[in-house]
Design a protein around this motif. Sequence first.
Motif, mmCIF file in Angstrom:
data_model
loop_
_atom_site.group_PDB
_atom_site.id
_atom_site.type_symbol
_atom_site.label_atom_id
_atom_site.label_comp_id
_atom_site.label_asym_id
_atom_site.label_seq_id
_atom_site.Cartn_x
_atom_site.Cartn_y
_atom_site.Cartn_z
ATOM 1 N N GLN A 196 133.722 -12.156 -1.201
ATOM 2 C CA GLN A 196 133.267 -13.191 -0.505
ATOM 3 C C GLN A 196 134.336 -14.349 -0.647
ATOM 4 O O GLN A 196 134.616 -14.593 -1.816
ATOM 5 C CB GLN A 196 132.049 -13.326 -0.873
ATOM 6 C CG GLN A 196 131.241 -14.599 -0.653
ATOM 7 C CD GLN A 196 129.569 -14.673 -1.040
ATOM 8 O OE1 GLN A 196 128.805 -15.398 -0.573
ATOM 9 N NE2 GLN A 196 129.561 -14.014 -2.141
ATOM 10 N N LEU A 197 134.432 -15.229 0.287
ATOM 11 C CA LEU A 197 134.867 -16.374 0.468
ATOM 12 C C LEU A 197 133.939 -17.476 0.923
ATOM 13 O O LEU A 197 133.726 -17.407 1.975
ATOM 14 C CB LEU A 197 136.418 -16.475 1.585
ATOM 15 C CG LEU A 197 137.181 -17.684 1.352
ATOM 16 C CD1 LEU A 197 137.669 -18.245 0.084
ATOM 17 C CD2 LEU A 197 138.380 -17.448 2.400
ATOM 18 N N MET A 198 133.582 -18.248 -0.028
ATOM 19 C CA MET A 198 132.809 -19.331 0.378
ATOM 20 C C MET A 198 133.013 -20.779 0.225
ATOM 21 O O MET A 198 134.019 -21.119 -0.560
ATOM 22 C CB MET A 198 131.541 -19.061 -0.966
ATOM 23 C CG MET A 198 130.380 -19.991 -0.833
ATOM 24 S SD MET A 198 129.230 -19.810 -2.086
ATOM 25 C CE MET A 198 129.007 -18.345 -2.495
ATOM 26 N N ASP A 199 132.584 -21.475 1.077
ATOM 27 C CA ASP A 199 132.660 -22.908 0.970
ATOM 28 C C ASP A 199 132.307 -23.526 -0.233
ATOM 29 O O ASP A 199 131.307 -22.834 -1.240
ATOM 30 C CB ASP A 199 132.086 -23.870 2.140
ATOM 31 C CG ASP A 199 130.618 -23.722 1.920
ATOM 32 O OD1 ASP A 199 129.946 -24.520 1.142
ATOM 33 O OD2 ASP A 199 129.800 -23.046 2.277
ATOM 34 N N ASP A 200 133.002 -24.704 -0.674
ATOM 35 C CA ASP A 200 132.517 -25.005 -1.920
ATOM 36 C C ASP A 200 131.309 -26.185 -2.256
ATOM 37 O O ASP A 200 131.444 -26.854 -3.135
ATOM 38 C CB ASP A 200 133.657 -25.574 -2.669
ATOM 39 C CG ASP A 200 134.395 -26.780 -1.875
ATOM 40 O OD1 ASP A 200 133.870 -27.378 -1.042
ATOM 41 O OD2 ASP A 200 135.268 -27.535 -2.243
ATOM 42 N N SER A 201 130.596 -26.163 -1.268
ATOM 43 C CA SER A 201 129.211 -27.187 -1.081
ATOM 44 C C SER A 201 128.296 -26.973 -2.088
ATOM 45 O O SER A 201 127.606 -27.938 -2.205
ATOM 46 C CB SER A 201 129.109 -27.189 0.284
ATOM 47 O OG SER A 201 128.189 -25.937 0.667
ATOM 48 N N ARG A 202 127.977 -25.833 -2.579
ATOM 49 C CA ARG A 202 127.026 -25.507 -3.480
ATOM 50 C C ARG A 202 127.249 -25.432 -4.874
ATOM 51 O O ARG A 202 128.013 -24.514 -5.273
ATOM 52 C CB ARG A 202 126.246 -24.325 -2.600
ATOM 53 C CG ARG A 202 125.773 -24.301 -1.448
ATOM 54 C CD ARG A 202 125.120 -25.376 -1.102
ATOM 55 N NE ARG A 202 124.648 -25.775 0.250
ATOM 56 C CZ ARG A 202 123.617 -25.313 1.403
ATOM 57 N NH1 ARG A 202 122.866 -24.532 0.715
ATOM 58 N NH2 ARG A 202 123.639 -25.542 2.425
ATOM 59 N N SER A 203 126.643 -26.419 -5.599
ATOM 60 C CA SER A 203 126.809 -26.393 -7.083
ATOM 61 C C SER A 203 126.470 -24.994 -7.914
ATOM 62 O O SER A 203 126.918 -24.494 -8.771
ATOM 63 C CB SER A 203 126.174 -27.609 -7.748
ATOM 64 O OG SER A 203 124.855 -27.496 -7.712
#
Length: 171
Positions: free
Chosen positions: A100-107
């Motif tokens: 999984q490559l995820m955006d960094d928007s969720r702490s």
Amino acid sequence: ELPPATHTDVFFCGSLFDERRALFDAVDWSGIQFLKRGYHLDSGIPDLLPNMEVARAYRGAKISLNQHRTTTMHGSGGHITRAASLGPRAYEIAACGAFQLMDDSRSEARDVFGDSLATYRAGDSADLEKQIRYYLAHDRERAELAAAQHAAVQGHSWTARAAQILEVLPC
């Protein structure tokens, strides 16, 4: 038993909100096979997959993208300004054993995945492309991170959560 995997370089499954389409459209996909499936909100065309097919696509992709939406509701013009929690896709991709490559928007992402989390700057097509090209070129690292992501979600299954609830409910 799960069906065999469909192979692609990069896979995304989710509603194609305006910001997601813009993000993906600005990536140079030259030399990269990109498969996106979901509901096309701009046209109303459903390009949907049954859950078992989505799981097969996650497992067959070298990279499964997790781009959290910012749109509150299609056509509303409203956007989420701050959100901490992960969406179900984060758990689903990892549970399938996929990378999984995820955006960094969720702490919350770091709380769940720790150092196994691969990210790109949310909304940044250039960084998304950079990370995709990096991980496509690093098979071993991608496989190690996928295994660690899979391990990280084992305590988050429906069965595990139900057991936690039963432990705290009064008899």
